[in-house]
Scaffold this active site. Structure first.
Site, PDB file in Angstrom:
ATOM      1  N   ASP A   1     -13.624   8.345 -35.387  1.00  0.00           N
ATOM      2  CA  ASP A   1     -14.718   7.771 -34.591  1.00  0.00           C
ATOM      3  C   ASP A   1     -15.942   8.548 -35.029  1.00  0.00           C
ATOM      4  OD1 ASP A   1     -16.748   7.550 -32.564  1.00  0.00           O
ATOM      5  OD2 ASP A   1     -15.239   6.624 -31.293  1.00  0.00           O
ATOM      6  N   HIS A   2     -16.849   7.890 -35.756  1.00  0.00           N
ATOM      7  CA  HIS A   2     -17.886   8.688 -36.413  1.00  0.00           C
ATOM      8  C   HIS A   2     -18.835   9.367 -35.416  1.00  0.00           C
ATOM      9  CE1 HIS A   2     -20.627   5.212 -36.064  1.00  0.00           C
ATOM     10  NE2 HIS A   2     -21.602   6.064 -36.269  1.00  0.00           N
TER      11      HIS A   2
ATOM     12  N   HIS B   1     -17.200   4.679 -29.300  1.00  0.00           N
ATOM     13  CA  HIS B   1     -18.266   5.688 -29.310  1.00  0.00           C
ATOM     14  C   HIS B   1     -18.714   6.097 -27.890  1.00  0.00           C
ATOM     15  CE1 HIS B   1     -18.117   4.540 -33.397  1.00  0.00           C
ATOM     16  NE2 HIS B   1     -19.024   3.597 -33.376  1.00  0.00           N
TER      17      HIS B   1
HETATM   18  C1  BG6 Z   1     -20.628   1.419 -35.785  1.00  0.00           C
HETATM   19  C2  BG6 Z   1     -20.776   0.016 -35.279  1.00  0.00           C
HETATM   20  O1  BG6 Z   1     -19.382   1.939 -35.447  1.00  0.00           O
HETATM   21  O2  BG6 Z   1     -21.652   2.224 -35.200  1.00  0.00           O
HETATM   22  C3  BG6 Z   1     -22.148  -0.535 -35.613  1.00  0.00           C
HETATM   23  O3  BG6 Z   1     -19.778  -0.797 -35.876  1.00  0.00           O
HETATM   24  C4  BG6 Z   1     -23.231   0.380 -35.110  1.00  0.00           C
HETATM   25  O4  BG6 Z   1     -22.325  -1.837 -35.076  1.00  0.00           O
HETATM   26  C5  BG6 Z   1     -22.963   1.814 -35.541  1.00  0.00           C
HETATM   27  O5  BG6 Z   1     -24.462  -0.060 -35.651  1.00  0.00           O
HETATM   28  C6  BG6 Z   1     -23.928   2.762 -34.849  1.00  0.00           C
HETATM   29  O6  BG6 Z   1     -23.773   4.032 -35.399  1.00  0.00           O
HETATM   30  P1  BG6 Z   1     -24.977   5.069 -35.399  1.00  0.00           P
HETATM   31  O7  BG6 Z   1     -24.384   6.313 -35.977  1.00  0.00           O
HETATM   32  O8  BG6 Z   1     -26.070   4.462 -36.227  1.00  0.00           O
HETATM   33  O9  BG6 Z   1     -25.393   5.225 -33.967  1.00  0.00           O
END
Ligand code: BG6
Length: 508
Positions: free
Chosen positions: A194-195, A257
């Site tokens: 989960d990034h 997230h």
């Molecule tokens: C991804 C989603 O996991 O996270 C995207 O699939 C979203 O839709 C993105 O834009 C948002 O990530 P960050 O790091 O830009 O907040």
């Protein structure tokens, strides 16, 4: 003696973390993620001298590319980074290889096994492998089975699998996927990514809470009135309608997230900083979370979809006008909801969670609003009673934290005024923090699962949202998608969700 992959449970997380010799195998290497995130992150690790010299990347996909073609594609995608340091690219790219592989074909897996052995000899990677499944979620289960069937996951000390989100589409499919994946290897071989957990500021939620004595004693229902968690994006669906139409904001952002931010904000103090202690607490708090109104979820959840907006010089298309979106789509691009956590710490404290695309500002944050002073001795300089204290954890952009409290407004009277005490990562530390994927890829290759989601966490998160997922599928009229103009803060119904409790969403 051949070294196996580092086992953080054995060496202890406080010791220096050194990535063992290994080959990172990326399935889906012709896709976006590989050139946008994974290879740039690996190149950053290389330039930080955190990769061992006995290291290789094997890109795999169905396209019949050669090693050189793969290197050229990656080079084109990383052009600006490489321009700063062409020498490093030369050395790094010598460790990039490519093999055409269809995970569904057993002959391809046999060939893959041989290629990996060849890379072991060429790069001294010692049969240590991290397999990254950057493929369609439909192939996660069969991909793991194929790897296990080919004997590539047999040694838990030498092989790991990294799986991208989404992990399941609902509670039942997540359970089934976990069952399949676990039948292919051990839980500690599986890294569900989960990034958001790779973001410095998301990890900082733990440090703020558990490295300071001032917050933890008041981090509970006695002092906190409510919590708001927001992830707002200015971008629309971009080129991803094919995926997004089957996902929507609830599956795309909330289940993973936002839920991870909620878990870190609300979890109990772990006994020690180690992967299982942290993940036990996250799983426990998610198991205690519930929709504010489970019987009638439409009372605690609002969905929205962006319509056209912008101005004549910069018009923005509505979601339904975006390429490859069904013109009658009811996919939500915004979702807001109210949750409760039924435990001693949080009983009765509402957690409001929202995310949306095409909002006026990119902003992810956790806001804890404390209870008001029991007696108001002073008026606020704006009239009425002073506002409540707030702690704002800014996840992005302008990473940092902000504490809002009342002070005496200058002048002869005794009026109060809110001021902010501000901490900014940028000002305090100067250098920009690593991209989330740098941290997470390094952790996966180190075998440190702390920042990865364990199976029980994933299931608890899906269980939490299942009443909504089912309602949207079976009785969509109960949770209509309200239109909102692009570049606004979502539908009015989402303001009403808070207004009913006498509150407002924080508008920076
Ligand atoms: C991804 C989603 O996991 O996270 C995207 O699939 C979203 O839709 C993105 O834009 C948002 O990530 P960050 O790091 O830009 O907040």
């Amino acid at each position: 003696m051949t070294a196996t992959l580092t086992n953080p449970l054995r060496v202890g997380l406080r010791q220096e973390r050194v990535i063992s010799p290994q080959c990172l195998v990326i399935f889906g290497a012709s896709g976006d993620l590989t050139h946008r995130k994974l290879i740039p992150a690996l190149f950053d690790l290389f330039r930080q001298r955190r990769l061992p010299s006995e290291f290789a990347v094997l890109g795999c996909a169905r396209r019949p590319w050669s090693d050189d073609e793969f290197r050229q594609k990656m080079e084109a995608a990383l052009a600006s980074k490489i321009a700063d340091d062409p020498e490093s690219w030369k050395t790094f790219s010598a460790g990039l290889f490519y093999e055409p592989v269809d995970l569904q074909k057993s002959d391809d897996l046999v060939r893959l096994g041989k290629r990996l052995e060849q890379i072991d000899r060429q790069r001294a990677t010692r049969s240590n492998r991290t397999f990254y499944l950057s493929v369609s979620p439909a192939f996660y289960g069969s991909g793991c089975r194929a790897l296990a069937g080919a004997g590539l996951l047999a040694d838990p000390n030498r092989s790991r699998v990294v799986i991208e989100k989404p992990f399941g589409r609902d509670y039942a499919s997540a359970q089934e996927l976990n069952r399949v994946v676990k039948s292919c290897g051990q839980e500690n071989q599986i890294f569900r990514i989960d990034h958001y957990l790779g973001k410095e500021t998301v990890q900082n939620i733990l440090v703020m809470r558990f490295a300071n004595t001032i917050f933890e004693p008041i981090w509970n229902r006695n002092y906190i009135d409510n919590v708001q968690i927001t992830a707002a994006e200015t971008v629309g669906v971009e080129e991803r309608a094919g995926y997004y139409e089957t996902s929507g904001a609830l599956r795309d952002m909330v289940q993973n997230h936002l839920t991870q931010m909620l878990a870190l904000t609300a979890m109990e103090t772990p006994g020690r900083y180690d992967p299982e202690a942290i993940r036990n607490e996250k799983a426990k708090v998610l198991q205690a979370a519930r929709l504010a109104d489970e019987a009638e979820p439409w009372n605690c959840c609002v969905r929205g979809q962006y319509g056209p907006g912008g101005n004549s010089s910069d018009p923005l298309a509505g979601y339904r006008q975006e390429p490859n979106v069904d013109p009658n789509s009811t996919t939500e691009t915004y979702v807001a909801m109210k949750l409760f956590i039924d435990n001693w710490r949080w009983q009765g404290v509402p957690f409001y969670v929202r995310t949306g695309k095409r909002m006026p500002k990119r902003m992810s944050e956790v806001v804890l609003t404390f209870k008001e002073a029991p007696v108001h001795l002073f008026d606020s300089s704006g009239g009425g009673a002073p506002g409540a204290n707030q702690l704002i954890l800014r996840i992005q952009p302008n990473e940092g934290a902000d504490f809002r409290f009342e002070v005496k407004a200058p002048g002869s009277g005794m009026r109060s005024r809110p001021v902010d005490m501000d901490f900014s990562y940028d000002e305090s530390f100067g250098e920009p923090s690593d991209e989330g994927y740098v941290r997470l890829l390094a952790d996966a290759m180190l075998g440190d699962p702390t920042l990865f989601t364990r199976s029980d966490e994933v299931e608890a998160a899906w269980r939490l949202y299942t009443p909504l997922v089912e309602l949207i599928e079976q009785q969509p009229w109960q949770l209509p998608v309200y239109p909102y103009e692009a570049s606004t803060w979502g539908p009015a119904a989402s303001d009403s969700l808070l207004a009913r409790d006498g509150l407002l969403w924080r508008r920076p």
